[in-house]
Motif scaffolding. Structure first.
Motif, PDB file in Angstrom:
ATOM      1  N   SER A  62       0.848  -1.100   0.166  1.00 18.13           N
ATOM      2  CA  SER A  62      -0.005   0.109  -0.156  1.00 18.13           C
ATOM      3  C   SER A  62       0.872   1.060  -0.204  1.00 18.13           C
ATOM      4  CB  SER A  62      -1.063  -0.005   1.253  1.00 18.13           C
ATOM      5  OG  SER A  62      -1.468   1.159   1.441  1.00 18.13           O
ATOM      6  N   VAL A  63       0.860   1.936  -1.092  1.00 13.87           N
ATOM      7  CA  VAL A  63       1.797   3.092  -1.289  1.00 13.87           C
ATOM      8  C   VAL A  63       0.927   4.331  -0.884  1.00 13.87           C
ATOM      9  CG1 VAL A  63       3.129   4.382  -2.770  1.00 13.87           C
ATOM     10  CG2 VAL A  63       3.046   2.108  -3.065  1.00 13.87           C
ATOM     11  N   GLU A  64       1.415   5.312  -0.010  1.00  9.73           N
ATOM     12  CA  GLU A  64       1.117   6.221   0.437  1.00  9.73           C
ATOM     13  C   GLU A  64       1.741   7.476   0.231  1.00  9.73           C
ATOM     14  OE1 GLU A  64      -0.628   6.428   4.247  1.00  9.73           O
ATOM     15  OE2 GLU A  64      -1.947   4.773   4.064  1.00  9.73           O
ATOM     16  N   SER A  65       1.294   8.411  -0.670  1.00 12.51           N
ATOM     17  CA  SER A  65       2.252   9.503  -0.972  1.00 12.51           C
ATOM     18  C   SER A  65       1.532  10.911  -1.430  1.00 12.51           C
ATOM     19  CB  SER A  65       3.160   9.216  -2.107  1.00 12.51           C
ATOM     20  OG  SER A  65       3.818  10.285  -2.710  1.00 12.51           O
ATOM     21  N   PRO A  66       1.769  11.832  -0.866  1.00 14.24           N
ATOM     22  CA  PRO A  66       1.236  13.322  -1.405  1.00 14.24           C
ATOM     23  C   PRO A  66       1.029  13.396  -2.903  1.00 14.24           C
ATOM     24  CG  PRO A  66       3.090  13.669  -0.380  1.00 14.24           C
ATOM     25  CD  PRO A  66       3.036  12.309  -0.273  1.00 14.24           C
ATOM     26  N   PHE A  67       2.086  12.802  -3.656  1.00 11.34           N
ATOM     27  CA  PHE A  67       2.089  12.892  -5.134  1.00 11.34           C
ATOM     28  C   PHE A  67       0.948  12.260  -6.064  1.00 11.34           C
ATOM     29  CE2 PHE A  67       6.589  13.861  -3.922  1.00 11.34           C
ATOM     30  CZ  PHE A  67       6.753  15.118  -4.257  1.00 11.34           C
ATOM     31  N   GLU A 188       0.509  14.552 -21.333  1.00 19.20           N
ATOM     32  CA  GLU A 188       0.668  13.473 -20.238  1.00 19.20           C
ATOM     33  C   GLU A 188       0.307  14.318 -19.057  1.00 19.20           C
ATOM     34  OE1 GLU A 188       4.407  11.294 -19.808  1.00 19.20           O
ATOM     35  OE2 GLU A 188       4.304  10.566 -21.952  1.00 19.20           O
ATOM     36  N   THR A 189      -0.189  13.621 -18.038  1.00 20.23           N
ATOM     37  CA  THR A 189      -0.520  14.172 -16.744  1.00 20.23           C
ATOM     38  C   THR A 189       0.851  13.853 -15.690  1.00 20.23           C
ATOM     39  OG1 THR A 189      -2.770  13.817 -16.808  1.00 20.23           O
ATOM     40  CG2 THR A 189      -2.089  14.097 -14.502  1.00 20.23           C
ATOM     41  N   TYR A 190       1.331  14.732 -15.421  1.00 22.96           N
ATOM     42  CA  TYR A 190       2.639  14.714 -14.662  1.00 22.96           C
ATOM     43  C   TYR A 190       2.353  14.465 -13.283  1.00 22.96           C
ATOM     44  CZ  TYR A 190       7.190  16.181 -12.755  1.00 22.96           C
ATOM     45  OH  TYR A 190       8.493  16.466 -12.114  1.00 22.96           O
ATOM     46  N   LEU A 191       1.437  15.359 -12.508  1.00 24.28           N
ATOM     47  CA  LEU A 191       0.951  15.203 -11.352  1.00 24.28           C
ATOM     48  C   LEU A 191      -0.647  15.531 -11.334  1.00 24.28           C
ATOM     49  CD1 LEU A 191       3.713  17.439  -9.426  1.00 24.28           C
ATOM     50  CD2 LEU A 191       3.133  14.974  -9.257  1.00 24.28           C
ATOM     51  N   PRO A 192      -1.243  14.875 -10.437  1.00 22.80           N
ATOM     52  CA  PRO A 192      -0.874  13.620  -9.513  1.00 22.80           C
ATOM     53  C   PRO A 192      -0.492  12.494 -10.367  1.00 22.80           C
ATOM     54  CG  PRO A 192      -3.270  13.788  -9.455  1.00 22.80           C
ATOM     55  CD  PRO A 192      -2.738  14.948 -10.247  1.00 22.80           C
ATOM     56  N   ILE A 193       0.404  11.556  -9.695  1.00 19.16           N
ATOM     57  CA  ILE A 193       1.030  10.314 -10.416  1.00 19.16           C
ATOM     58  C   ILE A 193      -0.343   9.437 -10.244  1.00 19.16           C
ATOM     59  CG2 ILE A 193       2.492   8.470 -10.434  1.00 19.16           C
ATOM     60  CD1 ILE A 193       4.338  10.444  -9.121  1.00 19.16           C
ATOM     61  N   ASP A 194      -0.647   8.980 -11.518  1.00 17.59           N
ATOM     62  CA  ASP A 194      -1.871   7.617 -11.666  1.00 17.59           C
ATOM     63  C   ASP A 194      -0.817   6.452 -11.463  1.00 17.59           C
ATOM     64  OD1 ASP A 194      -3.886   6.223 -12.178  1.00 17.59           O
ATOM     65  OD2 ASP A 194      -4.322   6.806 -14.007  1.00 17.59           O
ATOM     66  N   THR A 221       9.228   4.253   3.092  1.00 20.33           N
ATOM     67  CA  THR A 221      10.352   5.183   3.019  1.00 20.33           C
ATOM     68  C   THR A 221      11.223   5.112   1.683  1.00 20.33           C
ATOM     69  OG1 THR A 221      10.547   5.025   5.452  1.00 20.33           O
ATOM     70  CG2 THR A 221      12.518   5.965   4.151  1.00 20.33           C
ATOM     71  N   VAL A 222      11.212   4.242   1.215  1.00 16.73           N
ATOM     72  CA  VAL A 222      11.935   4.260  -0.191  1.00 16.73           C
ATOM     73  C   VAL A 222      11.103   4.709  -1.294  1.00 16.73           C
ATOM     74  CG1 VAL A 222      12.969   2.340  -1.998  1.00 16.73           C
ATOM     75  CG2 VAL A 222      13.265   1.961   0.591  1.00 16.73           C
ATOM     76  N   VAL A 223       9.884   4.331  -1.216  1.00 12.41           N
ATOM     77  CA  VAL A 223       8.902   4.839  -2.178  1.00 12.41           C
ATOM     78  C   VAL A 223       8.825   6.356  -2.242  1.00 12.41           C
ATOM     79  CG1 VAL A 223       6.610   4.998  -2.947  1.00 12.41           C
ATOM     80  CG2 VAL A 223       7.559   2.618  -2.528  1.00 12.41           C
ATOM     81  N   SER A 224       8.803   7.040  -0.925  1.00 12.08           N
ATOM     82  CA  SER A 224       8.803   8.624  -0.746  1.00 12.08           C
ATOM     83  C   SER A 224       9.960   9.053  -1.222  1.00 12.08           C
ATOM     84  CB  SER A 224       8.514   8.788   0.953  1.00 12.08           C
ATOM     85  OG  SER A 224       9.895   8.477   1.457  1.00 12.08           O
ATOM     86  N   GLU A 225      11.236   8.433  -1.086  1.00 14.42           N
ATOM     87  CA  GLU A 225      12.313   8.757  -1.924  1.00 14.42           C
ATOM     88  C   GLU A 225      12.436   8.741  -3.369  1.00 14.42           C
ATOM     89  OE1 GLU A 225      15.025  10.566  -0.477  1.00 14.42           O
ATOM     90  OE2 GLU A 225      13.997  10.743   1.420  1.00 14.42           O
ATOM     91  N   LEU A 226      11.818   7.634  -3.724  1.00  9.56           N
ATOM     92  CA  LEU A 226      11.860   7.197  -5.040  1.00  9.56           C
ATOM     93  C   LEU A 226      10.975   7.872  -6.094  1.00  9.56           C
ATOM     94  CD1 LEU A 226      13.138   5.052  -6.885  1.00  9.56           C
ATOM     95  CD2 LEU A 226      11.208   3.803  -6.627  1.00  9.56           C
ATOM     96  N   LEU A 227       9.816   8.227  -5.587  1.00 10.89           N
ATOM     97  CA  LEU A 227       8.910   8.984  -6.365  1.00 10.89           C
ATOM     98  C   LEU A 227       9.331  10.318  -6.987  1.00 10.89           C
ATOM     99  CD1 LEU A 227       5.209   8.451  -5.016  1.00 10.89           C
ATOM    100  CD2 LEU A 227       6.206   7.479  -7.074  1.00 10.89           C
ATOM    101  N   PRO A 228      10.035  11.224  -6.040  1.00 11.17           N
ATOM    102  CA  PRO A 228      10.629  12.669  -6.510  1.00 11.17           C
ATOM    103  C   PRO A 228      11.725  12.213  -7.498  1.00 11.17           C
ATOM    104  CG  PRO A 228      10.277  12.523  -4.265  1.00 11.17           C
ATOM    105  CD  PRO A 228      10.055  11.097  -4.581  1.00 11.17           C
TER     106      PRO A 228
END
Length: 293
Positions: A62-67, A188-194, A221-228
């Motif tokens: 389950s990925v949670e991110s503001p993006f 393309e839609t850049y944000l939010p990430i689909d 934590t890794v995903v939160s670093e990876l998405l940006p």
């Protein structure tokens, strides 16, 4: 019929144009080769980042991110990529026409005053001003000499405004380089990430062996670093893609112009020879007529 001097002048003029278009084609072809090399050198890193992201999604974490949070769109940003110069066929015109359509579309939804446009390239920046929209910054140099640092700064600015809630959606508009003869206008839609689309792509490649990662301190934590990182890399990828498409379009445009110049020179040379032959024939007839009289 044009005089011999006029036809000869036109031939000389077109020959001069032919030399220019031929030289421009060689320059554009050389720049295209360098742009393709830049993309090929960057792709392994981008693909590895994307591969890591899709592997996390395959594991049903389950990925949670503001993006990835979708909000009601009240203000939208459009990042549009074009070139700083012309003589590249319909490369700029296609982008500007589609940008106008996007602005008209969003103007009916959120109002023209709530549309922020980030123009990358002088041609599209000039077009934005004609549409009575103030550009969000000057990014002309990025189109001329793309580099990751400036692309990363633009991505960071977009992410900051998105996270603060100032804008609720970011769109990208650019020409995708498919081949030297084909450039595909892409939106393309850049944000939010689909992530649903990313998940679908990950499932499509589920036949491959899934990598077994040991994640520290946690997947979240890794995903939160990876998405940006993925978002910064996306802007740089699109920038390189657009630059390659520009050089490809200019190469084709100059090739077509060179071919047209050659065809026109052949036609004018034929006309010149016919006119010269007619002039000689007329002179001979005058001489013969004179002697007979």
């Amino acid at each position: 019929m044009a005089s011999l001097k006029e036809v000869k002048g036109r031939i000389n003029s077109i020959n001069g144009t032919l030399k220019i278009t031929s030289a421009m084609k060689m320059v554009a072809s050389s720049k295209l080769h360098k742009a393709q090399e830049a993309i090929e050198n960057m792709l392994p890193y981008e693909r590895r980042l994307y591969h890591m992201l899709t592997n996390f999604l395959k594991s049903d974490v389950s990925v949670e991110s503001p993006f990835i949070v979708k909000r009601e769109v009240k203000k939208v940003a459009i990042v549009v990529f074009a070139s700083n110069s012309s003589l590249c066929g319909g490369f700029n015109a296609n982008v500007i026409r589609h940008l106008t359509e996007m602005i008209n579309q969003y103007a009916g939804q959120v109002g023209k005053e709530n549309i922020l446009v980030y123009p990358v390239g002088r041609k599209v920046a000039d077009a934005v001003k004609k549409l009575d929209i103030v550009p969000e910054g000057d990014y002309q140099h990025m189109s001329g000499k793309p580099n990751f640092q400036e692309a990363s700064e633009l991505a960071s600015a977009l992410m900051t405004r998105f996270l603060s809630g100032e804008i609720q959606q970011v769109e990208l508009l650019y020409n995708h380089f498919k081949s030297t003869s084909t450039q595909v206008l892409t939106r393309e839609t850049y944000l939010p990430i689909d992530l649903s689309k990313t998940k679908e792509m990950a499932d499509a490649g589920s036949g491959e062996m899934q990598a077994d990662y040991i994640v520290e301190p946690s997947v979240e934590t890794v995903v939160s670093e990876l998405l940006p990182k993925v978002l910064r890399m996306k802007i740089y990828t699109v920038l390189l893609d657009s630059v390659a498409a520009e050089h490809a379009a200019r190469t084709m445009a100059m090739q077509i112009a060179t071919d047209n110049a050659n065809d026109l020179i052949q036609e004018l040379t034929l006309l010149y020879n016919k006119s010269r032959q007619q002039a000689i024939t007329n002179e001979l007839l005058d001489i013969i007529g004179g002697t007979m009289s």
